[in-house]
Design a protein around this motif. Structure first.
Motif, short mmCIF file in Angstrom:
data_model
loop_
_atom_site.label_atom_id
_atom_site.label_comp_id
_atom_site.label_asym_id
_atom_site.label_seq_id
_atom_site.Cartn_x
_atom_site.Cartn_y
_atom_site.Cartn_z
N UNK A 57 40.23 45.37 52.36
CA UNK A 57 41.13 45.91 51.34
C UNK A 57 40.41 46.09 50.01
N UNK A 58 39.62 45.10 49.61
CA UNK A 58 38.89 45.21 48.35
C UNK A 58 37.85 46.32 48.41
N UNK A 64 36.70 46.98 43.90
CA UNK A 64 35.99 46.27 44.96
C UNK A 64 34.68 46.93 45.33
N UNK A 65 34.61 48.26 45.24
CA UNK A 65 33.37 48.96 45.55
C UNK A 65 32.28 48.66 44.53
N UNK A 66 32.68 48.48 43.28
CA UNK A 66 31.70 48.30 42.21
C UNK A 66 31.47 46.84 41.84
N UNK A 68 30.07 43.10 41.93
CA UNK A 68 28.83 42.47 42.35
C UNK A 68 29.05 41.11 43.00
N UNK A 69 30.25 40.57 42.86
CA UNK A 69 30.54 39.28 43.47
C UNK A 69 31.66 39.43 44.49
N UNK A 70 31.69 38.52 45.43
CA UNK A 70 32.72 38.52 46.47
C UNK A 70 33.86 37.61 46.03
N UNK A 71 34.99 38.21 45.69
CA UNK A 71 36.14 37.42 45.24
C UNK A 71 37.13 37.17 46.38
#
Length: 100
Positions: A57-58, A64-66, A68-71
């Motif tokens: 989804x992100x 989400x595409x831009x 730099x971290x995985x939330x």
């Protein structure tokens, strides 16, 4: 204890285990651990069904595409917390089992 509260308690406990597995996976991602470790494989098997839909989804969103971290672990923990609180209130599970 009623049957419904035992069922609700079981669901809440499973959700808590998954939540702590997500937290552990996020913390272990900062360490140089090989992926062929059996414990890491089990941890990934437990957490992937929760994290992959959130990551997907992100990935579709501009943010989400831009990013730099995985939330996705943070979002997963928040969603598990909401679901656990909802199930606790519906089934009458004592709040001691649904705390962080």
């Amino acid at each position: 204890m009623q049957v419904f509260s035992i069922f609700g308690l079981a669901i809440v406990i499973v959700l808590q285990i998954v939540k702590y597995a997500v937290i552990l996976r996020a913390l272990l991602s900062f360490l140089p651990i090989q992926k062929d470790n059996q414990f890491i494989n089990i941890l990934y098997q437990v957490t992937e069904p929760v994290l992959v839909p959130i990551k997907t989804f992100l990935g579709r969103t501009e943010w989400g595409k831009n990013s730099m971290i995985d939330v996705s672990p943070i979002i997963a923990i928040f969603l598990i917390w909401i679901l656990s609180s909802l199930i606790s209130s519906i089934f009458g599970v004592p709040q001691i089992f649904s705390v962080f």
